[in-house]
Enzyme design. Structure first.
Site, PDB file in Angstrom:
ATOM      1  N   MET A   1      14.707  -3.809  29.631  1.00 12.54           N
ATOM      2  CA  MET A   1      16.029  -3.329  29.216  1.00 12.54           C
ATOM      3  C   MET A   1      16.219  -3.590  27.726  1.00 12.54           C
ATOM      4  O   MET A   1      16.557  -2.706  26.947  1.00 12.54           O
ATOM      5  CB  MET A   1      17.132  -4.088  29.975  1.00 12.54           C
ATOM      6  CG  MET A   1      17.075  -3.965  31.468  1.00 12.54           C
ATOM      7  SD  MET A   1      18.409  -4.921  32.251  1.00 12.54           S
ATOM      8  CE  MET A   1      17.477  -6.249  32.965  1.00 12.54           C
TER       9      MET A   1
ATOM     10  N   GLN B   1      22.524  -9.399  41.866  1.00 12.98           N
ATOM     11  CA  GLN B   1      21.465 -10.165  42.553  1.00 12.98           C
ATOM     12  C   GLN B   1      20.623 -10.947  41.539  1.00 12.98           C
ATOM     13  O   GLN B   1      20.240 -12.092  41.786  1.00 12.98           O
ATOM     14  CB  GLN B   1      20.582  -9.224  43.381  1.00 12.98           C
ATOM     15  CG  GLN B   1      19.366  -9.920  43.948  1.00 12.98           C
ATOM     16  CD  GLN B   1      18.908  -9.384  45.286  1.00 12.98           C
ATOM     17  OE1 GLN B   1      19.695  -9.216  46.199  1.00 12.98           O
ATOM     18  NE2 GLN B   1      17.631  -9.120  45.414  1.00 12.98           N
ATOM     19  N   GLU B   2      20.361 -10.342  40.377  1.00 12.85           N
ATOM     20  CA  GLU B   2      19.620 -11.033  39.318  1.00 12.85           C
ATOM     21  C   GLU B   2      20.396 -12.271  38.870  1.00 12.85           C
ATOM     22  O   GLU B   2      19.841 -13.349  38.672  1.00 12.85           O
ATOM     23  CB  GLU B   2      19.405 -10.091  38.128  1.00 12.85           C
ATOM     24  CG  GLU B   2      18.830 -10.809  36.916  1.00 12.85           C
ATOM     25  CD  GLU B   2      18.383  -9.877  35.784  1.00 12.85           C
ATOM     26  OE1 GLU B   2      18.480  -8.653  35.943  1.00 12.85           O
ATOM     27  OE2 GLU B   2      17.924 -10.404  34.760  1.00 12.85           O
TER      28      GLU B   2
ATOM     29  N   GLN C   1      18.737 -38.152  28.385  1.00 12.49           N
ATOM     30  CA  GLN C   1      19.182 -39.332  27.623  1.00 12.49           C
ATOM     31  C   GLN C   1      18.747 -40.625  28.313  1.00 12.49           C
ATOM     32  O   GLN C   1      18.386 -41.604  27.657  1.00 12.49           O
ATOM     33  CB  GLN C   1      20.708 -39.276  27.470  1.00 12.49           C
ATOM     34  CG  GLN C   1      21.294 -40.337  26.560  1.00 12.49           C
ATOM     35  CD  GLN C   1      21.006 -40.071  25.071  1.00 12.49           C
ATOM     36  OE1 GLN C   1      20.576 -38.981  24.698  1.00 12.49           O
ATOM     37  NE2 GLN C   1      21.211 -41.081  24.252  1.00 12.49           N
TER      38      GLN C   1
HETATM   39  C1  LIG Z   1      12.863 -15.922  27.688  1.00 12.46           C
HETATM   40  C2  LIG Z   1      13.571 -14.611  27.808  1.00 12.46           C
HETATM   41  C3  LIG Z   1      13.245 -13.739  28.834  1.00 12.46           C
HETATM   42  C4  LIG Z   1      13.867 -12.495  28.936  1.00 12.46           C
HETATM   43  N1  LIG Z   1      13.451 -11.584  29.881  1.00 12.46           N
HETATM   44  C5  LIG Z   1      13.925 -10.306  29.812  1.00 12.46           C
HETATM   45  C6  LIG Z   1      13.351  -9.284  30.648  1.00 12.46           C
HETATM   46  O1  LIG Z   1      12.452  -9.535  31.471  1.00 12.46           O
HETATM   47  N2  LIG Z   1      13.812  -8.010  30.505  1.00 12.46           N
HETATM   48  C7  LIG Z   1      14.794  -7.691  29.610  1.00 12.46           C
HETATM   49  O2  LIG Z   1      15.143  -6.523  29.526  1.00 12.46           O
HETATM   50  N3  LIG Z   1      15.349  -8.644  28.819  1.00 12.46           N
HETATM   51  C8  LIG Z   1      14.940  -9.934  28.890  1.00 12.46           C
HETATM   52  N4  LIG Z   1      15.479 -10.892  28.074  1.00 12.46           N
HETATM   53  C9  LIG Z   1      16.524 -10.498  27.135  1.00 12.46           C
HETATM   54  C10 LIG Z   1      17.904 -11.064  27.451  1.00 12.46           C
HETATM   55  O3  LIG Z   1      18.417 -10.483  28.620  1.00 12.46           O
HETATM   56  C11 LIG Z   1      18.783 -10.841  26.213  1.00 12.46           C
HETATM   57  O4  LIG Z   1      18.320 -11.729  25.202  1.00 12.46           O
HETATM   58  C12 LIG Z   1      20.239 -11.063  26.494  1.00 12.46           C
HETATM   59  O5  LIG Z   1      20.753 -10.055  27.320  1.00 12.46           O
HETATM   60  C13 LIG Z   1      21.086 -11.112  25.199  1.00 12.46           C
HETATM   61  O6  LIG Z   1      20.810 -10.022  24.369  1.00 12.46           O
HETATM   62  P1  LIG Z   1      20.491 -10.282  22.809  1.00 12.46           P
HETATM   63  O7  LIG Z   1      19.430 -11.326  22.742  1.00 12.46           O
HETATM   64  O8  LIG Z   1      20.238  -8.983  22.172  1.00 12.46           O
HETATM   65  O9  LIG Z   1      21.823 -10.931  22.213  1.00 12.46           O
HETATM   66  P2  LIG Z   1      23.137 -10.111  21.708  1.00 12.46           P
HETATM   67  O10 LIG Z   1      23.536  -9.115  22.724  1.00 12.46           O
HETATM   68  O11 LIG Z   1      22.899  -9.644  20.323  1.00 12.46           O
HETATM   69  O12 LIG Z   1      24.189 -11.296  21.691  1.00 12.46           O
HETATM   70  C14 LIG Z   1      24.231 -12.286  20.653  1.00 12.46           C
HETATM   71  C15 LIG Z   1      25.420 -13.216  20.940  1.00 12.46           C
HETATM   72  O13 LIG Z   1      26.639 -12.456  20.893  1.00 12.46           O
HETATM   73  C16 LIG Z   1      27.360 -12.635  22.087  1.00 12.46           C
HETATM   74  N5  LIG Z   1      28.027 -11.400  22.477  1.00 12.46           N
HETATM   75  C17 LIG Z   1      27.521 -10.145  22.505  1.00 12.46           C
HETATM   76  N6  LIG Z   1      28.436  -9.283  22.967  1.00 12.46           N
HETATM   77  C18 LIG Z   1      29.547 -10.016  23.248  1.00 12.46           C
HETATM   78  C19 LIG Z   1      30.834  -9.701  23.764  1.00 12.46           C
HETATM   79  N7  LIG Z   1      31.165  -8.451  24.112  1.00 12.46           N
HETATM   80  N8  LIG Z   1      31.729 -10.700  23.902  1.00 12.46           N
HETATM   81  C20 LIG Z   1      31.403 -11.973  23.568  1.00 12.46           C
HETATM   82  N9  LIG Z   1      30.213 -12.326  23.070  1.00 12.46           N
HETATM   83  C21 LIG Z   1      29.296 -11.360  22.925  1.00 12.46           C
HETATM   84  C22 LIG Z   1      26.304 -12.995  23.132  1.00 12.46           C
HETATM   85  O14 LIG Z   1      26.897 -13.660  24.231  1.00 12.46           O
HETATM   86  C23 LIG Z   1      25.376 -13.864  22.305  1.00 12.46           C
HETATM   87  O15 LIG Z   1      25.883 -15.168  22.260  1.00 12.46           O
HETATM   88  C24 LIG Z   1      14.895 -12.152  28.004  1.00 12.46           C
HETATM   89  C25 LIG Z   1      15.262 -13.058  27.000  1.00 12.46           C
HETATM   90  C26 LIG Z   1      14.592 -14.250  26.874  1.00 12.46           C
HETATM   91  C27 LIG Z   1      14.979 -15.144  25.735  1.00 12.46           C
END
Ligand SMILES: Cc1cc2nc3c(=O)[nH]c(=O)nc-3n(C[C@H](O)[C@H](O)[C@H](O)COP(=O)(O)OP(=O)(O)OC[C@H]3O[C@@H](n4cnc5c(N)ncnc54)[C@H](O)[C@@H]3O)c2cc1C
Length: 384
Positions: A130, A248-249, A343
């Site tokens: 995604m 579910q995820e 800790q």
């Molecule tokens: C180890 C790991 C495994 C992962 N596995 C997968 C996978 O298998 N498949 C996949 O598709 N993705 C995967 N992800 C991605 C993960 O789902 C995303 O990192 C996550 O959804 C956040 O997106 P972003 O990192 O782009 O942060 P952003 O969306 O840029 O968010 C940055 C910050 O802004 C905040 N924020 C954003 N919008 C809002 C809002 N409307 N209101 C308040 N705060 C907000 C967020 O909460 C966050 O604190 C993985 C990530 C990691 C680190």
């Protein structure tokens, strides 16, 4: 201890047997290899086959498609046992609880027969893509494009942070198939990655925790995938399909988080009873006892919440807000408890070879993936 006295109301004899089987399997096939898996940034490929042979993959997928014919309770037992041994590297949640269920829920009969049996045996590993470099939470901004050309989609774009990125054979891609605003132009398309021209596995990502989890960048350059691999009977259903499966995820993340909190308490309690200071053990200090009492309370509360959610989910009664609440609340507890328990270990808690250190580091991302905890709170707030 109080944690031993708690019996989940949904637990049955059959699930107890599964618990024992999972525990034995993990003790033999995973625990002795945890450090090696962390060093190589993935579990062995063969580990998936062994898990399939043991009947631990796709356990809640119907038997006619090679699955175990169980329910989310079965998935939960496996996730709990995995967290209790302090493992967060084997992404069975992504494979069995998420990817297989997209195929089971939205796939055609032919698609189910094509992919699910291999996923259940461990011959095929599943992943879902995604997130993109420029968008995570805001999935409606996905840029990866799938353009029809005869019987194929030509897919271009890049994804990041993809769990099972190295091993994946069956990859669900969230792609834009239309220009409709928001989520209406999104579709889910399954790529079979073996020898797929235009499919490129990018960097293995260096993370601060979950080192044995195979997390990778993926890119698609004019990658041709048959239009027959679209999930659903028409384009544009992707966003709705995601919204249906994401609860579910989120719940399976909450289940693992609650069990991980329990693992931290158990480790810290054992350490506090053993470690000597000032002529006695750490348990003799009121602070240690109070901290552990608080942590047992938090771990038990999280377990009770997930127990209730599991029962409601199996009955088809858990909505998106309920699953989101469980996800943010339990992962917050997991992090708080891991910090307090670390800790108690003093400097040893900061040493990578100590399981509490691995749990602490791996817990952090639980508040981020599967939908960040801020987004989870938004979903809860919208239901108020
Ligand atoms: C180890 C790991 C495994 C992962 N596995 C997968 C996978 O298998 N498949 C996949 O598709 N993705 C995967 N992800 C991605 C993960 O789902 C995303 O990192 C996550 O959804 C956040 O997106 P972003 O990192 O782009 O942060 P952003 O969306 O840029 O968010 C940055 C910050 O802004 C905040 N924020 C954003 N919008 C809002 C809002 N409307 N209101 C308040 N705060 C907000 C967020 O909460 C966050 O604190 C993985 C990530 C990691 C680190």
């Amino acid at each position: 201890m109080l944690l031993d006295d708690h019996r989940s109301p949904w637990m049955t004899e059959e699930l107890e047997d599964l618990r024992k089987l999972t525990r034995t399997f993990l003790a033999k096939e995973l625990v002795p290899h945890q450090e090696r898996f962390a060093e190589q940034h993935m579990v062995d490929r063969d580990f998936w086959r062994k898990a399939g042979d043991a009947g631990l993959l796709c356990i809640s997928i119907p038997q006619e498609y090679g699955g175990g014919g169980g329910t989310f309770e079965h998935e939960s037992v496996i996730a709990i046992e995995q967290a209790l041994v302090g493992d967060d590297g084997w992404a069975n949640g992504v494979h069995s609880t998420i990817v297989a269920h997209y195929i089971n829920a939205f796939g055609s009969e032919e698609q189910k027969r094509r992919w699910l049996p291999g996923m259940a045996s461990g011959e095929l590993v599943g992943a879902i893509a995604m997130t993109e470099p420029t968008t995570g939470s805001d999935l409606q901004r996905v840029r990866t494009r799938a353009v029809r050309d005869g019987d194929d989609y030509v897919i271009s774009g890049s994804k990041t942070f993809i769990s099972n990125g190295t091993h994946c054979d069956v990859l669900i891609i969230v792609a834009r198939t239309g220009d409709e605003a928001g989520g209406k132009g999104l579709s889910l398309i399954v790529a079979e990655t073996a020898d797929l021209s235009g499919f490129e596995r990018g960097r293995v990502l260096q993370k601060i925790g979950q080192h044995s989890q195979d997390t990778r960048e993926l890119s698609f350059v004019d990658m041709r995938v048959p239009t027959a691999n679209l999930l659903g009977d028409r384009e544009g259903l992707g966003f709705v399909q995601l919204m249906q499966q994401l609860p579910q995820e989120r719940l399976i993340i909450a289940v693992g988080a609650a069990a991980s909190a329990e693992a931290s308490v158990r480790l810290a309690t054992a350490y506090a009873k053993d470690r000597e200071a000032f002529g006695d053990n750490l348990m003799s200090f009121q602070n240690t006892r109070f901290v552990l009492a608080e942590c047992v309370g938090d771990a038990l509360a999280a377990r009770t919440l997930v127990d209730s959610c599991i029962t409601r989910h199996v009955a088809g009664e858990l909505d998106a807000a309920g699953a989101s609440l469980a996800k943010f609340w339990c992962t917050d507890v997991q992090n708080k408890v891991a910090d307090k328990c670390l800790q108690i270990f003093g400097g040893y808690g900061f040493m990578a070879e100590y399981p509490i250190a691995r749990i602490f580091a791996g817990a952090r991302v639980q508040k981020i993936y599967g939908g960040t905890n801020e987004i989870m709170k938004e979903l809860v707030a919208r239901s108020l």
